[in-house]
Design a protein around this motif. Structure first.
Motif, PDB file in Angstrom:
ATOM      1  N   LEU A   1       0.798  -1.254  -0.019  1.00 15.46           N
ATOM      2  CA  LEU A   1      -0.073   0.390   0.274  1.00 15.46           C
ATOM      3  C   LEU A   1       0.562   1.791   0.349  1.00 15.46           C
ATOM      4  O   LEU A   1       0.367   2.064  -0.250  1.00 15.46           O
ATOM      5  CB  LEU A   1      -0.932   0.086   1.342  1.00 15.46           C
ATOM      6  CG  LEU A   1      -2.042  -1.188   0.962  1.00 15.46           C
ATOM      7  CD1 LEU A   1      -2.821  -1.229   2.521  1.00 15.46           C
ATOM      8  CD2 LEU A   1      -3.404  -0.784   0.315  1.00 15.46           C
ATOM      9  N   CYS A   2       2.044   1.465   0.459  1.00 15.79           N
ATOM     10  CA  CYS A   2       2.698   2.232   0.657  1.00 15.79           C
ATOM     11  C   CYS A   2       4.104   2.300   0.220  1.00 15.79           C
ATOM     12  O   CYS A   2       5.144   2.072   0.698  1.00 15.79           O
ATOM     13  CB  CYS A   2       3.258   3.045   2.127  1.00 15.79           C
ATOM     14  SG  CYS A   2       1.551   2.557   3.465  1.00 15.79           S
ATOM     15  N   PRO A   3       4.521   2.644  -1.209  1.00 15.96           N
ATOM     16  CA  PRO A   3       6.183   2.195  -1.966  1.00 15.96           C
ATOM     17  C   PRO A   3       6.742   3.005  -1.300  1.00 15.96           C
ATOM     18  O   PRO A   3       8.192   2.696  -1.865  1.00 15.96           O
ATOM     19  CB  PRO A   3       5.372   1.933  -3.505  1.00 15.96           C
ATOM     20  CG  PRO A   3       4.348   2.548  -3.588  1.00 15.96           C
ATOM     21  CD  PRO A   3       3.088   2.321  -2.424  1.00 15.96           C
ATOM     22  N   GLU A   4       5.926   3.841  -1.157  1.00 15.02           N
ATOM     23  CA  GLU A   4       6.782   5.866  -0.937  1.00 15.02           C
ATOM     24  C   GLU A   4       7.910   5.463   0.365  1.00 15.02           C
ATOM     25  O   GLU A   4       8.812   5.951   1.277  1.00 15.02           O
ATOM     26  CB  GLU A   4       5.976   6.863  -0.996  1.00 15.02           C
ATOM     27  CG  GLU A   4       5.610   6.717   0.043  1.00 15.02           C
ATOM     28  CD  GLU A   4       3.893   6.444  -0.529  1.00 15.02           C
ATOM     29  OE1 GLU A   4       3.793   5.880  -1.077  1.00 15.02           O
ATOM     30  OE2 GLU A   4       3.410   6.750   0.851  1.00 15.02           O
ATOM     31  N   LYS A   5       7.012   4.481   1.163  1.00  8.19           N
ATOM     32  CA  LYS A   5       7.639   4.210   2.808  1.00  8.19           C
ATOM     33  C   LYS A   5       8.103   2.659   3.359  1.00  8.19           C
ATOM     34  O   LYS A   5       8.103   2.449   2.295  1.00  8.19           O
ATOM     35  CB  LYS A   5       6.378   3.991   4.146  1.00  8.19           C
ATOM     36  CG  LYS A   5       5.437   5.578   3.558  1.00  8.19           C
ATOM     37  CD  LYS A   5       4.519   5.319   4.198  1.00  8.19           C
ATOM     38  CE  LYS A   5       3.580   6.315   4.185  1.00  8.19           C
ATOM     39  NZ  LYS A   5       1.811   5.992   4.536  1.00  8.19           N
ATOM     40  N   THR A   6       9.703   3.033   3.639  1.00  6.15           N
ATOM     41  CA  THR A   6       9.899   1.919   3.714  1.00  6.15           C
ATOM     42  C   THR A   6       9.211   0.701   5.464  1.00  6.15           C
ATOM     43  O   THR A   6       9.144   1.592   6.041  1.00  6.15           O
ATOM     44  CB  THR A   6      12.166   1.890   4.541  1.00  6.15           C
ATOM     45  OG1 THR A   6      12.163   3.032   3.439  1.00  6.15           O
ATOM     46  CG2 THR A   6      12.028   0.789   4.632  1.00  6.15           C
ATOM     47  N   VAL A   7       9.599  -0.418   4.944  1.00  6.87           N
ATOM     48  CA  VAL A   7       8.416  -0.967   5.856  1.00  6.87           C
ATOM     49  C   VAL A   7       9.316  -2.066   6.255  1.00  6.87           C
ATOM     50  O   VAL A   7       9.841  -3.259   6.017  1.00  6.87           O
ATOM     51  CB  VAL A   7       7.077  -1.854   5.436  1.00  6.87           C
ATOM     52  CG1 VAL A   7       6.369  -2.308   5.885  1.00  6.87           C
ATOM     53  CG2 VAL A   7       6.592  -0.814   4.758  1.00  6.87           C
ATOM     54  N   LEU A   8       9.196  -2.189   8.009  1.00  4.49           N
ATOM     55  CA  LEU A   8      10.536  -2.795   8.300  1.00  4.49           C
ATOM     56  C   LEU A   8       9.373  -4.274   9.115  1.00  4.49           C
ATOM     57  O   LEU A   8       8.996  -3.675   9.474  1.00  4.49           O
ATOM     58  CB  LEU A   8      11.040  -2.257   9.921  1.00  4.49           C
ATOM     59  CG  LEU A   8      12.032  -0.876   8.823  1.00  4.49           C
ATOM     60  CD1 LEU A   8      13.434  -0.565  10.018  1.00  4.49           C
ATOM     61  CD2 LEU A   8      13.189  -1.756   7.751  1.00  4.49           C
ATOM     62  N   LEU A   9      10.045  -5.590   9.143  1.00  3.72           N
ATOM     63  CA  LEU A   9       9.744  -6.690   9.652  1.00  3.72           C
ATOM     64  C   LEU A   9      10.396  -6.928  11.248  1.00  3.72           C
ATOM     65  O   LEU A   9      11.655  -6.930  10.424  1.00  3.72           O
ATOM     66  CB  LEU A   9       8.511  -7.455   9.367  1.00  3.72           C
ATOM     67  CG  LEU A   9       8.244  -8.918  10.419  1.00  3.72           C
ATOM     68  CD1 LEU A   9       6.729  -8.293  10.855  1.00  3.72           C
ATOM     69  CD2 LEU A   9       7.594  -9.629   8.789  1.00  3.72           C
ATOM     70  N   PRO A  10      10.614  -6.976  12.377  1.00  4.03           N
ATOM     71  CA  PRO A  10      11.413  -7.131  13.041  1.00  4.03           C
ATOM     72  C   PRO A  10      11.677  -8.489  12.956  1.00  4.03           C
ATOM     73  O   PRO A  10      13.228  -8.871  13.280  1.00  4.03           O
ATOM     74  CB  PRO A  10      11.314  -6.496  14.047  1.00  4.03           C
ATOM     75  CG  PRO A  10      10.322  -5.577  14.243  1.00  4.03           C
ATOM     76  CD  PRO A  10       9.331  -5.652  12.655  1.00  4.03           C
ATOM     77  N   GLU A  11      11.335  -9.283  12.604  1.00  5.72           N
ATOM     78  CA  GLU A  11      11.504 -11.267  13.081  1.00  5.72           C
ATOM     79  C   GLU A  11      10.709 -11.655  11.376  1.00  5.72           C
ATOM     80  O   GLU A  11      10.135 -11.218  11.524  1.00  5.72           O
ATOM     81  CB  GLU A  11      11.316 -12.166  14.010  1.00  5.72           C
ATOM     82  CG  GLU A  11      11.435 -11.119  15.594  1.00  5.72           C
ATOM     83  CD  GLU A  11      12.712 -12.303  15.449  1.00  5.72           C
ATOM     84  OE1 GLU A  11      13.480 -12.643  14.840  1.00  5.72           O
ATOM     85  OE2 GLU A  11      13.613 -11.571  16.678  1.00  5.72           O
TER      86      GLU A  11
END
Ligand code: 13P
Ligand code: SF4
Length: 306
Positions: free
Chosen positions: A72-82
């Motif tokens: 949904l948000c290609p302009e944001k960096t999405v981090l999944l910690p695990e």
């Protein structure tokens, strides 16, 4: 204790430095809920990811949720910690088998629960969550609906719509193992309590519930209900938020086994490391991302009452 405080301070510093927010699902560990900027169900977390004006989202949930935010948000960096924080139900449908089913029912619309991979969402017409599944199905023109992957949610929808639902055989191991005997035992111990159940539970369990709703639906119901005691038929992480927001009310787990291993993987250290080392970045390849985004955007465009 000091360790928790140090980690929390480190997380807060890094959040500022990186212009980041922490989104957490209602099932996350208490310590994660306590440091999150926003806690919610799957629908709210997707909506929040889109609305927020930030560079980085640290997603404390399972893989499909972080993937939806990345789609949904290609302009944001999405981090999944695990990286191992996964939903087994989301892995119960593979593209080849879905394509086969679609060929058998060319006149059917395909609705996928958000608990699916982006690759699967890319093959669907529209997504839904537990908060909007009935409204989404009823919003479609087609009379036949392929509904994947949760057999329990699809049965719940089938009982609340005139459309013909073609189900899939997936299920959530955490919710599917809750049995009517667990509910009966809890009711015997707490006869004044109302039963709140998630629609991923078996239908025999839903039949015993006073209210069937999403995780945030349960939070809202408990807050506004005149009842003071509730038996909670969903993952145990929700108990923390229910009790914290309603200290004068009583909440009882339906059984001691309602734990989702994927939702318990992220701890404070993992969040601090995630922000420090910018890991693990969730990326979805271009063509899949565009198609999956269509299915999610279509869902977000359907307005529901909460
Ligand atoms: P909610 O969208 O109701 O929070 O449910 C997500 C989920 O994974 C339930 O098991
Ligand atoms: Fe998946 Fe069940 Fe865990 Fe929800 S509770 S993330 S459906 S395994």
């Amino acid at each position: 204790m000091l360790y928790t405080q140090e980690l929390t301070e480190r997380i807060n510093e890094l959040k500022k430095e990186r212009n980041a927010v922490i989104l957490a699902h209602n099932y996350e560990r208490a310590e994660i809920q306590d440091i999150a900027d926003f806690i919610g169900d799957s629908l709210e977390l997707s909506q929040k990811a889109v609305e927020l004006d930030v560079d980085i989202i640290v997603f404390c949930g399972v893989n499909f949720m972080a993937e939806s935010a990345a789609v949904l948000c290609p302009e944001k960096t999405v981090l999944l910690p695990e990286l191992d924080a996964r939903c087994p139900m989301a892995d119960m449908v593979k593209p080849d088998s879905l394509l086969y089913l679609k060929k058998q029912h060319p006149d059917a619309a395909v609705v996928c629960y958000v608990n699916t991979t982006a690759e699967i969402k890319a093959e669907c017409d529209i997504c839904c969550t537990s908060a909007n599944a009935i409204e989404i199905v009823n919003s479609l023109d087609q009379e036949k609906i392929i509904f994947i992957p949760d057999k329990n949610l699809s049965e719940y929808v089938a009982r609340n719509t005139d459309k013909k639902i073609i189900p899939w055989e997936g299920y959530c191991p955490t919710h599917n193992q809750i049995l009517p005997i667990d509910v009966q035992r809890a009711k015997n111990l707490h006869p004044m309590a109302q039963v709140l159940a998630h629609p991923e539970c078996r239908y025999e369990v839903l039949d015993m519930a006073d209210k069937i709703c999403s995780t945030t639906g349960m939070v809202n119901y408990a807050r506004t209900s005149r009842c003071n005691e509730f038996i909670i038929a969903t993952e145990s992480g929700l108990m923390h938020r229910l009790q914290k927001e309603n200290p004068q009310k009583k909440f009882y787990e339906v059984s001691p086994y309602t734990i989702c291993p994927g939702m318990k993987m992220i701890d404070l250290k993992a969040v601090a490391d995630s922000l420090e080392h910018m890991r693990y970045v969730i990326e979805v390849p271009g063509d899949i991302r565009v198609k999956a985004k269509n299915a999610l955007d279509r869902m977000l465009a359907v307005k529901i009452k909460r």
